[in-house]
Design a protein around this motif. Sequence first.
Motif, PDB file in Angstrom:
ATOM      1  N   THR A 123      49.845  48.792  32.750  1.00 34.76           N
ATOM      2  CA  THR A 123      49.955  47.350  32.538  1.00 34.76           C
ATOM      3  C   THR A 123      50.668  46.687  33.697  1.00 34.76           C
ATOM      4  O   THR A 123      50.234  45.644  34.205  1.00 34.76           O
ATOM      5  CB  THR A 123      50.701  47.057  31.225  1.00 34.76           C
ATOM      6  N   SER A 124      51.733  47.298  34.151  1.00 34.46           N
ATOM      7  CA  SER A 124      52.490  46.769  35.281  1.00 34.46           C
ATOM      8  C   SER A 124      51.659  46.818  36.565  1.00 34.46           C
ATOM      9  O   SER A 124      51.670  45.872  37.361  1.00 34.46           O
ATOM     10  CB  SER A 124      53.781  47.558  35.468  1.00 34.46           C
ATOM     11  N   LEU A 125      50.922  47.902  36.749  1.00 36.04           N
ATOM     12  CA  LEU A 125      50.044  48.029  37.927  1.00 36.04           C
ATOM     13  C   LEU A 125      49.024  46.898  37.955  1.00 36.04           C
ATOM     14  O   LEU A 125      48.827  46.254  38.990  1.00 36.04           O
ATOM     15  CB  LEU A 125      49.340  49.390  37.894  1.00 36.04           C
ATOM     16  N   GLU A 126      48.378  46.663  36.828  1.00 35.09           N
ATOM     17  CA  GLU A 126      47.355  45.624  36.781  1.00 35.09           C
ATOM     18  C   GLU A 126      47.951  44.239  37.002  1.00 35.09           C
ATOM     19  O   GLU A 126      47.381  43.412  37.720  1.00 35.09           O
ATOM     20  CB  GLU A 126      46.617  45.694  35.439  1.00 35.09           C
ATOM     21  N   LYS A 127      49.109  43.973  36.404  1.00 39.49           N
ATOM     22  CA  LYS A 127      49.749  42.672  36.569  1.00 39.49           C
ATOM     23  C   LYS A 127      50.142  42.431  38.019  1.00 39.49           C
ATOM     24  O   LYS A 127      49.964  41.330  38.555  1.00 39.49           O
ATOM     25  CB  LYS A 127      50.984  42.569  35.667  1.00 39.49           C
ATOM     26  N   LYS A 128      50.686  43.466  38.660  1.00 35.59           N
ATOM     27  CA  LYS A 128      51.087  43.323  40.060  1.00 35.59           C
ATOM     28  C   LYS A 128      49.871  43.088  40.950  1.00 35.59           C
ATOM     29  O   LYS A 128      49.929  42.297  41.898  1.00 35.59           O
ATOM     30  CB  LYS A 128      51.857  44.565  40.516  1.00 35.59           C
ATOM     31  N   TYR A 129      48.750  43.749  40.645  1.00 38.73           N
ATOM     32  CA  TYR A 129      47.560  43.559  41.462  1.00 38.73           C
ATOM     33  C   TYR A 129      46.995  42.150  41.268  1.00 38.73           C
ATOM     34  O   TYR A 129      46.628  41.479  42.240  1.00 38.73           O
ATOM     35  CB  TYR A 129      46.501  44.608  41.156  1.00 38.73           C
ATOM     36  N   PHE A 130      46.930  41.703  40.014  1.00 39.66           N
ATOM     37  CA  PHE A 130      46.507  40.324  39.738  1.00 39.66           C
ATOM     38  C   PHE A 130      47.338  39.335  40.561  1.00 39.66           C
ATOM     39  O   PHE A 130      46.805  38.435  41.217  1.00 39.66           O
ATOM     40  CB  PHE A 130      46.704  39.996  38.256  1.00 39.66           C
ATOM     41  N   LYS A 131      48.650  39.527  40.500  1.00 40.68           N
ATOM     42  CA  LYS A 131      49.564  38.593  41.144  1.00 40.68           C
ATOM     43  C   LYS A 131      49.359  38.583  42.652  1.00 40.68           C
ATOM     44  O   LYS A 131      49.282  37.512  43.277  1.00 40.68           O
ATOM     45  CB  LYS A 131      51.008  38.967  40.812  1.00 40.68           C
ATOM     46  N   GLN A 132      49.249  39.766  43.259  1.00 39.43           N
ATOM     47  CA  GLN A 132      49.107  39.833  44.711  1.00 39.43           C
ATOM     48  C   GLN A 132      47.729  39.349  45.163  1.00 39.43           C
ATOM     49  O   GLN A 132      47.597  38.722  46.217  1.00 39.43           O
ATOM     50  CB  GLN A 132      49.375  41.253  45.207  1.00 39.43           C
ATOM     51  N   TRP A 133      46.695  39.662  44.385  1.00 44.43           N
ATOM     52  CA  TRP A 133      45.361  39.146  44.716  1.00 44.43           C
ATOM     53  C   TRP A 133      45.371  37.619  44.727  1.00 44.43           C
ATOM     54  O   TRP A 133      44.908  36.987  45.675  1.00 44.43           O
ATOM     55  CB  TRP A 133      44.310  39.667  43.727  1.00 44.43           C
ATOM     56  N   ASN A 134      45.898  37.028  43.653  1.00 40.86           N
ATOM     57  CA  ASN A 134      45.927  35.571  43.544  1.00 40.86           C
ATOM     58  C   ASN A 134      46.764  34.944  44.666  1.00 40.86           C
ATOM     59  O   ASN A 134      46.375  33.931  45.251  1.00 40.86           O
ATOM     60  CB  ASN A 134      46.485  35.147  42.183  1.00 40.86           C
ATOM     61  N   TYR A 135      47.900  35.551  44.977  1.00 43.98           N
ATOM     62  CA  TYR A 135      48.786  35.020  46.012  1.00 43.98           C
ATOM     63  C   TYR A 135      48.099  34.997  47.376  1.00 43.98           C
ATOM     64  O   TYR A 135      48.217  34.032  48.137  1.00 43.98           O
ATOM     65  CB  TYR A 135      50.068  35.856  46.077  1.00 43.98           C
ATOM     66  N   ASN A 136      47.380  36.054  47.684  1.00 46.72           N
ATOM     67  CA  ASN A 136      46.782  36.186  49.014  1.00 46.72           C
ATOM     68  C   ASN A 136      45.433  35.493  49.163  1.00 46.72           C
ATOM     69  O   ASN A 136      45.079  35.084  50.274  1.00 46.72           O
ATOM     70  CB  ASN A 136      46.635  37.668  49.376  1.00 46.72           C
ATOM     71  N   PHE A 137      44.662  35.367  48.069  1.00 46.62           N
ATOM     72  CA  PHE A 137      43.277  34.956  48.229  1.00 46.62           C
ATOM     73  C   PHE A 137      42.841  33.725  47.448  1.00 46.62           C
ATOM     74  O   PHE A 137      41.835  33.110  47.805  1.00 46.62           O
ATOM     75  CB  PHE A 137      42.342  36.120  47.858  1.00 46.62           C
ATOM     76  N   ASN A 138      43.544  33.347  46.395  1.00 49.25           N
ATOM     77  CA  ASN A 138      43.064  32.245  45.561  1.00 49.25           C
ATOM     78  C   ASN A 138      42.864  30.958  46.340  1.00 49.25           C
ATOM     79  O   ASN A 138      41.838  30.281  46.209  1.00 49.25           O
ATOM     80  CB  ASN A 138      44.026  31.999  44.395  1.00 49.25           C
ATOM     81  N   SER A 139      43.845  30.589  47.166  1.00 44.63           N
ATOM     82  CA  SER A 139      43.739  29.329  47.896  1.00 44.63           C
ATOM     83  C   SER A 139      42.633  29.394  48.937  1.00 44.63           C
ATOM     84  O   SER A 139      41.958  28.389  49.214  1.00 44.63           O
ATOM     85  CB  SER A 139      45.079  28.982  48.558  1.00 44.63           C
ATOM     86  N   ARG A 140      42.404  30.587  49.522  1.00 46.17           N
ATOM     87  CA  ARG A 140      41.347  30.725  50.526  1.00 46.17           C
ATOM     88  C   ARG A 140      39.968  30.579  49.877  1.00 46.17           C
ATOM     89  O   ARG A 140      39.070  29.924  50.422  1.00 46.17           O
ATOM     90  CB  ARG A 140      41.489  32.081  51.224  1.00 46.17           C
ATOM     91  N   LEU A 141      39.802  31.196  48.719  1.00 45.53           N
ATOM     92  CA  LEU A 141      38.537  31.078  48.003  1.00 45.53           C
ATOM     93  C   LEU A 141      38.301  29.636  47.558  1.00 45.53           C
ATOM     94  O   LEU A 141      37.172  29.130  47.621  1.00 45.53           O
ATOM     95  CB  LEU A 141      38.531  32.017  46.800  1.00 45.53           C
ATOM     96  N   LYS A 142      39.368  28.974  47.119  1.00 48.21           N
ATOM     97  CA  LYS A 142      39.251  27.579  46.692  1.00 48.21           C
ATOM     98  C   LYS A 142      38.840  26.688  47.853  1.00 48.21           C
ATOM     99  O   LYS A 142      37.980  25.811  47.716  1.00 48.21           O
ATOM    100  CB  LYS A 142      40.582  27.103  46.094  1.00 48.21           C
ATOM    101  N   MET A 143      39.441  26.894  49.024  1.00 51.88           N
ATOM    102  CA  MET A 143      39.086  26.107  50.201  1.00 51.88           C
ATOM    103  C   MET A 143      37.621  26.321  50.575  1.00 51.88           C
ATOM    104  O   MET A 143      36.899  25.385  50.953  1.00 51.88           O
ATOM    105  CB  MET A 143      39.988  26.474  51.385  1.00 51.88           C
ATOM    106  N   GLY A 144      37.149  27.561  50.448  1.00 57.16           N
ATOM    107  CA  GLY A 144      35.740  27.853  50.717  1.00 57.16           C
ATOM    108  C   GLY A 144      34.815  27.080  49.805  1.00 57.16           C
ATOM    109  O   GLY A 144      33.786  26.545  50.245  1.00 57.16           O
ATOM    110  N   ARG A 145      35.163  27.009  48.522  1.00 58.15           N
ATOM    111  CA  ARG A 145      34.329  26.269  47.568  1.00 58.15           C
ATOM    112  C   ARG A 145      34.330  24.771  47.873  1.00 58.15           C
ATOM    113  O   ARG A 145      33.302  24.103  47.779  1.00 58.15           O
ATOM    114  CB  ARG A 145      34.815  26.539  46.137  1.00 58.15           C
ATOM    115  N   ILE A 146      35.489  24.240  48.263  1.00 57.20           N
ATOM    116  CA  ILE A 146      35.590  22.813  48.592  1.00 57.20           C
ATOM    117  C   ILE A 146      34.736  22.485  49.821  1.00 57.20           C
ATOM    118  O   ILE A 146      33.973  21.519  49.837  1.00 57.20           O
ATOM    119  CB  ILE A 146      37.058  22.414  48.847  1.00 57.20           C
ATOM    120  N   LEU A 147      34.864  23.310  50.877  1.00 57.05           N
ATOM    121  CA  LEU A 147      34.088  23.081  52.091  1.00 57.05           C
ATOM    122  C   LEU A 147      32.593  23.146  51.806  1.00 57.05           C
ATOM    123  O   LEU A 147      31.805  22.371  52.354  1.00 57.05           O
ATOM    124  CB  LEU A 147      34.464  24.117  53.152  1.00 57.05           C
ATOM    125  N   SER A 148      32.202  24.099  50.962  1.00 59.67           N
ATOM    126  CA  SER A 148      30.793  24.238  50.629  1.00 59.67           C
ATOM    127  C   SER A 148      30.267  22.968  49.972  1.00 59.67           C
ATOM    128  O   SER A 148      29.180  22.481  50.313  1.00 59.67           O
ATOM    129  CB  SER A 148      30.585  25.431  49.691  1.00 59.67           C
TER     130      SER A 148
END
Length: 375
Positions: free
Chosen positions: A313-338
């Motif tokens: 559970t801790s492993l999955e939560k940490k991965y969720f958190k780090q994925w979102n921290y590193n990539f969420n805003s980049r993916l969002k910017m890609g969708r906006i530009l598109s």
Amino acid sequence: MEKIASVIIVGGGLAGLTSAIHLSKIGVAVILIEKNEFPKHKVCGEYISNEVLPYLEWLDIKVSQLTPTKISQLQFSTENGKSIKIELPLGGFGVSRFALDAYLYKKAVANGCVVIQDTVEDIVYNENQFTVRTSDNMVLKAEIVIGAFGKRSNIDQKLNRNFIQKKSSWLAVKAHYSGDFPSNLVGLHNFKGGYCGVSKVENDTINICYLADYDTFKKHKNIQEYQKDVVSKNPHLKLILDASTMLFEKPLTISQISFEKKRAVENGILMIGDTAGLIHPLCGNGMAMAIHSAKIASDLVGAYFEGEITSRTSLEKKYFKQWNYNFNSRLKMGRILSKILEKQKLSESLMRIVVRFPFVLKIIIRKTHGKPIIN
């Protein structure tokens, strides 16, 4: 036949191979399953941001041995040909997936990874253990499974992932060409219903890869007609295509490309690369994100086996958190530009802004690229 490992990686693309190399380097027993033979050309922009170089060096991956091009400039244009050229803050390099994946495969095997060519039919998670079954009736068991099976897979359907239920209208086309194009430049060119990336890889080869809206594409008899009647309406792309000779027998294509949000963990599987989220090609940074996501997952899996992370559970939560921290805003910017570039008036307005205020484009680049990845 039954095999057991600490980690099973499903998919031997860029993210899967990087994770296999990382985990084997830190002493974790890995089995990687890939349905295709190595090497293989893939539909990909083949530009990588230099942000990943420190991490690749830590993995003892010598990119220079592949003689990549060194890319320092970006040219961006709208469908009517208005363009701007700018220096890339970190720069990047161009290398074909054919060469890179072959290199990474050899590195993974040399590190002690077991690589199996087979198709995964099912992944079952029960009582803290995964059972993976393949089309050759092989049964594999592991405590951790990492999903690196790409943009779209039968496994996505088996897992009933949300994005797979929605029909996508995007089609991607890629081919290598010979011709005259600056080695230090990556071009991102808009055309009606799509975007095209152009850059050189090793051996003075030009990679041209574009994303097209299927509703626009299907009105034409074939790829050649579509490129002539639609893609080449952008004068920059017309100039490049008219002066280049295709080296492939025919272009590679992939359909049903989805930019819908995906979950980074599904049914206990840690998803990496395109399996976890796909950035729009116009952002030009999907390969670096795939490599970075492999590092994040591998670091956490290593910590899990070292006892520093004490539960799944801790492993999955940490991965969720780090994925979102590193990539969420980049993916969002890609969708906006598109969304902006899909509308001609908005894209022209954006171009007028970045021509007058070039720092705006620099901000967009920073929003879609990361900082150097230090291990």
